[in-house]
Design a protein around this motif. Structure first.
Motif, PDB file in Angstrom:
ATOM      1  N   GLY A   1     -12.811  35.653  14.800  1.00  0.00           N
ATOM      2  CA  GLY A   1     -13.244  35.547  16.125  1.00  0.00           C
ATOM      3  C   GLY A   1     -14.769  35.098  16.389  1.00  0.00           C
ATOM      4  N   GLU A   2     -15.200  34.324  15.141  1.00  0.00           N
ATOM      5  CA  GLU A   2     -16.663  33.769  15.128  1.00  0.00           C
ATOM      6  C   GLU A   2     -16.479  32.278  15.253  1.00  0.00           C
ATOM      7  OE1 GLU A   2     -17.539  35.269  11.374  1.00  0.00           O
ATOM      8  OE2 GLU A   2     -17.706  37.517  11.994  1.00  0.00           O
ATOM      9  N   ARG A   3     -15.546  31.580  15.206  1.00  0.00           N
ATOM     10  CA  ARG A   3     -15.561  30.038  15.133  1.00  0.00           C
ATOM     11  C   ARG A   3     -14.675  29.722  16.213  1.00  0.00           C
ATOM     12  NH1 ARG A   3     -17.578  26.316  11.624  1.00  0.00           N
ATOM     13  NH2 ARG A   3     -16.888  24.201  11.989  1.00  0.00           N
TER      14      ARG A   3
ATOM     15  N   PHE B   1       0.327  32.890  13.119  1.00  0.00           N
ATOM     16  CA  PHE B   1       0.473  33.250  11.561  1.00  0.00           C
ATOM     17  C   PHE B   1      -0.842  33.194  10.962  1.00  0.00           C
ATOM     18  CE2 PHE B   1       0.660  31.118   7.878  1.00  0.00           C
ATOM     19  CZ  PHE B   1       1.475  31.895   6.790  1.00  0.00           C
ATOM     20  N   LEU B   2      -1.434  31.830  11.164  1.00  0.00           N
ATOM     21  CA  LEU B   2      -2.946  31.752  10.551  1.00  0.00           C
ATOM     22  C   LEU B   2      -3.880  32.787  10.833  1.00  0.00           C
ATOM     23  CD1 LEU B   2      -3.245  27.921  11.391  1.00  0.00           C
ATOM     24  CD2 LEU B   2      -2.864  28.767   9.227  1.00  0.00           C
ATOM     25  N   SER B   3      -3.898  33.529  11.932  1.00  0.00           N
ATOM     26  CA  SER B   3      -4.630  34.752  12.222  1.00  0.00           C
ATOM     27  C   SER B   3      -4.244  35.736  11.295  1.00  0.00           C
ATOM     28  CB  SER B   3      -4.358  35.058  13.685  1.00  0.00           C
ATOM     29  OG  SER B   3      -5.365  36.192  13.940  1.00  0.00           O
ATOM     30  N   PHE B   4      -2.934  35.983  11.056  1.00  0.00           N
ATOM     31  CA  PHE B   4      -2.377  37.144  10.180  1.00  0.00           C
ATOM     32  C   PHE B   4      -2.801  36.805   8.729  1.00  0.00           C
ATOM     33  CE2 PHE B   4       1.256  37.382   7.185  1.00  0.00           C
ATOM     34  CZ  PHE B   4       1.065  38.709   6.883  1.00  0.00           C
ATOM     35  N   TYR B   5      -2.464  35.482   8.422  1.00  0.00           N
ATOM     36  CA  TYR B   5      -2.954  35.064   6.747  1.00  0.00           C
ATOM     37  C   TYR B   5      -4.390  35.120   6.560  1.00  0.00           C
ATOM     38  CZ  TYR B   5      -2.870  32.324   2.751  1.00  0.00           C
ATOM     39  OH  TYR B   5      -3.029  31.636   1.539  1.00  0.00           O
ATOM     40  N   TYR B   6      -5.159  34.853   7.415  1.00  0.00           N
ATOM     41  CA  TYR B   6      -6.586  34.663   7.178  1.00  0.00           C
ATOM     42  C   TYR B   6      -7.383  35.929   7.517  1.00  0.00           C
ATOM     43  CZ  TYR B   6      -6.432  29.776   5.717  1.00  0.00           C
ATOM     44  OH  TYR B   6      -5.999  28.703   5.062  1.00  0.00           O
ATOM     45  N   SER B   7      -6.630  37.160   7.591  1.00  0.00           N
ATOM     46  CA  SER B   7      -7.432  38.119   7.874  1.00  0.00           C
ATOM     47  C   SER B   7      -6.892  39.396   7.215  1.00  0.00           C
ATOM     48  CB  SER B   7      -7.043  38.710   9.443  1.00  0.00           C
ATOM     49  OG  SER B   7      -5.779  39.110   9.570  1.00  0.00           O
ATOM     50  N   SER B   8      -7.371  40.539   7.353  1.00  0.00           N
ATOM     51  CA  SER B   8      -7.035  41.591   6.128  1.00  0.00           C
ATOM     52  C   SER B   8      -5.829  42.195   6.713  1.00  0.00           C
ATOM     53  CB  SER B   8      -8.052  42.796   6.113  1.00  0.00           C
ATOM     54  OG  SER B   8      -8.600  43.038   7.481  1.00  0.00           O
TER      55      SER B   8
END
Length: 247
Positions: free
Chosen positions: A34-36, A222-229
């Protein structure tokens, strides 16, 4: 190739994603946190490996597709099975052709040839001298997930070592905006591999049925899931719930 009772296991050897203003892994992790934010406009991928004569004929949609495909495979030449998916395809190019017809103008054979849904996958096969089977998928709002399921299923059913999955969509022309949800321009290239004993693995499985509403943008989810913990992500294809789990 291992297969667990809870689903199909695979690995993502490389993920390349592109959206206006968000391109690198660091930028995508920042976006997922949520920073960019995305930008309204951004320079398109340079595609310096594609000959200039051919590059000039590519639409923005095609450039994003080829960028994700070439970078995910690190410009590998030769045979690699592929699945390309898009909800709308190169709709901006197609809309121009429809307008030509409405105005009784001659159609450009080149523009028509590059407007069909499997045009980008064909261009990719030419640039990389790829003679392996390539599929082009369109499945409405669930195009991202249907394409991913197709790619993972082919990885297992055909006992492949690797398969390339590419999804891309471009914001639709204004004349269609009222018919779709809050869509974004995004491209995703995933080099999928058979599971081994190294690195993070994914398990894909179907969790039953639901009457819920389909996500407005499965690719971004999917990208939110993939690039998060986050360890698990659930989405749907029509009335079926599908789950991805990191292990």
């Amino acid at each position: 190739m291992s297969e667990k009772s809870s689903g199909l296991t695979f690995q993502i050897a490389k993920c390349v994603a592109w959206a206006p203003g968000v391109e690198t892994d660091v930028e995508w992790r920042s976006w997922a946190a949520g920073e960019r934010p995305f930008l309204d406009e951004s320079a398109l991928p340079a595609l310096k490996s594609v000959p200039p004569m051919q590059r000039r004929r590519l639409s923005p949609f095609a450039k994003v597709n080829l960028h994700c495909a070439l970078e995910a495979t690190e410009h590998q030449q030769g045979d690699l099975p592929c699945v390309f998916s898009s909800r709308h395809g190169d709709l901006n190019r197609t809309t121009g052709l429809i307008e030509n017809v409405a105005q009784k103008e001659d159609l450009s054979p080149t523009q028509f040839g590059l407007s069909v849904h499997n045009a980008v996958s064909g261009l990719y096969s030419i640039y990389t001298k790829n003679h392996a089977p390539i599929s082009a998928v369109a499945a409405g709002e669930t195009s991202f997930m249907v394409g991913l399921v197709d790619a993972v299923a082919k990885l297992h059913a055909n006992q492949l070592d690797k398969i390339l999955y590419v999804f891309a969509d471009w914001v639709v022309p204004d004349c269609y905006a009222s018919y779709v949800g809050a869509e974004k321009t995004v491209g995703v290239g995933l080099l999928l591999e058979a599971p081994n004993n190294e690195g993070e693995q994914m398990i894909m499985g179907c969790d039953g049925t639901t009457d819920g509403k389909v996500s407005e943008n499965q690719a971004l989810d999917f990208l939110s899931f993939y690039y998060s913990s986050t360890n698990s992500w659930t989405t749907q294809i029509n009335q079926q719930l599908w789950r991805l789990t990191k292990t």
